[in-house]
Scaffold this motif. Structure first.
Motif, PDB file in Angstrom:
ATOM      1  N   PRO A 103       0.816  -1.222   0.000  1.00 51.24           N
ATOM      2  CA  PRO A 103       0.000   0.000   0.000  1.00 51.24           C
ATOM      3  C   PRO A 103       0.851   1.275   0.000  1.00 51.24           C
ATOM      4  O   PRO A 103       0.908   2.019   0.972  1.00 51.24           O
ATOM      5  N   VAL A 104       1.538   1.487  -1.120  1.00 48.69           N
ATOM      6  CA  VAL A 104       2.376   2.674  -1.301  1.00 48.69           C
ATOM      7  C   VAL A 104       1.995   3.293  -2.639  1.00 48.69           C
ATOM      8  O   VAL A 104       1.914   2.592  -3.656  1.00 48.69           O
ATOM      9  N   ARG A 129       2.274   8.295  -0.131  1.00 48.77           N
ATOM     10  CA  ARG A 129       1.573   7.714   1.015  1.00 48.77           C
ATOM     11  C   ARG A 129       1.854   6.220   1.113  1.00 48.77           C
ATOM     12  O   ARG A 129       1.765   5.505   0.120  1.00 48.77           O
ATOM     13  N   ALA A 130       2.194   5.800   2.320  1.00 45.28           N
ATOM     14  CA  ALA A 130       2.328   4.374   2.627  1.00 45.28           C
ATOM     15  C   ALA A 130       1.384   4.102   3.791  1.00 45.28           C
ATOM     16  O   ALA A 130       1.584   4.625   4.890  1.00 45.28           O
ATOM     17  N   THR A 131       0.355   3.330   3.538  1.00 45.60           N
ATOM     18  CA  THR A 131      -0.638   3.062   4.580  1.00 45.60           C
ATOM     19  C   THR A 131      -0.329   1.737   5.266  1.00 45.60           C
ATOM     20  O   THR A 131      -1.066   0.764   5.154  1.00 45.60           O
ATOM     21  N   ILE A 132       0.799   1.745   5.974  1.00 48.38           N
ATOM     22  CA  ILE A 132       1.254   0.568   6.703  1.00 48.38           C
ATOM     23  C   ILE A 132       1.352   0.972   8.170  1.00 48.38           C
ATOM     24  O   ILE A 132       2.134   1.863   8.517  1.00 48.38           O
ATOM     25  N   PRO A 133       0.561   0.349   9.039  1.00 52.28           N
ATOM     26  CA  PRO A 133       0.597   0.732  10.446  1.00 52.28           C
ATOM     27  C   PRO A 133       2.017   0.636  11.024  1.00 52.28           C
ATOM     28  O   PRO A 133       2.770  -0.275  10.717  1.00 52.28           O
ATOM     29  N   GLY A 136       4.669   3.188   8.301  1.00 56.77           N
ATOM     30  CA  GLY A 136       4.351   4.010   7.135  1.00 56.77           C
ATOM     31  C   GLY A 136       5.401   5.066   6.839  1.00 56.77           C
ATOM     32  O   GLY A 136       5.820   5.233   5.697  1.00 56.77           O
ATOM     33  N   GLU A 140       7.708   5.293   3.545  1.00 62.95           N
ATOM     34  CA  GLU A 140       7.657   6.484   2.706  1.00 62.95           C
ATOM     35  C   GLU A 140       9.065   7.032   2.461  1.00 62.95           C
ATOM     36  O   GLU A 140       9.408   7.394   1.339  1.00 62.95           O
TER      37      GLU A 140
END
Length: 167
Positions: A103-104, A129-133, A136, A140
């Motif tokens: 998710p980047v 945006r990197a939507t990694i808990p 992130g 990024e």
């Protein structure tokens, strides 16, 4: 994360537009990034609107060790640059870069601006945006470094390409 970058070309905007729509040049710049394999699609013509889509399989050795598990066996990067038709002040487009399976995403704009000395500057301006808990920000940062390296490789490739065309 906000990301900006620029590339300088020793050519006018019209010639740079033609360069960016040249499939052979696009393949050369993708190879210069260290891609293990790649696919290039150019739709449209440089004197009109055109879109360049690249897919490249990248080695994971440049990725920090703690993030390699997220990538599995490889790193596939998809980039789309959609350029509008030329305008009197230059050229405008959009750019999207995605890493398949992670998710980047980078979304932004790109512009070609004429310089007084006859050269052209390409400006990139986007949001990464990197939507990694928890990780992130670190992802990024690593991705931003890889994107800047790819832009540097494009600038070097373009300088060589343009110099060879003049000579």
């Amino acid at each position: 994360m906000h990301l900006t970058a620029q590339v300088r070309y020793d050519a006018d905007v019209r010639r740079v537009g033609a360069l960016l729509a040249d499939e052979a040049f696009v393949q050369a710049k993708v190879r210069a990034t260290g891609a293990l394999s790649h696919q290039v699609d150019v739709v449209g013509r440089p004197e009109e609107a055109f879109t360049v889509t690249t897919r490249r399989q990248m080695p994971t050795d440049a990725v920090p060790a703690q993030f390699r598990a997220l990538l599995g066996g490889g790193l596939e990067v998809r980039q789309v640059e959609a350029w509008e038709a030329p305008e009197p002040d230059g050229r405008h487009g959009t750019v999207v870069v995605e890493i398949t399976g992670v998710p980047v995403r980078l979304s932004g704009t790109t512009r070609l601006l004429a310089n007084e000395d006859g050269s052209t500057t390409q400006l990139y301006d986007g949001e990464l945006r990197a939507t990694i808990p928890l990780f992130g920000g670190a992802v990024e940062d690593a991705t931003a470094g890889a994107i800047r390296s790819a832009i540097d490789a494009e600038e070097r490739t373009a300088a060589t390409w343009l110099a060879e065309q003049q000579g």
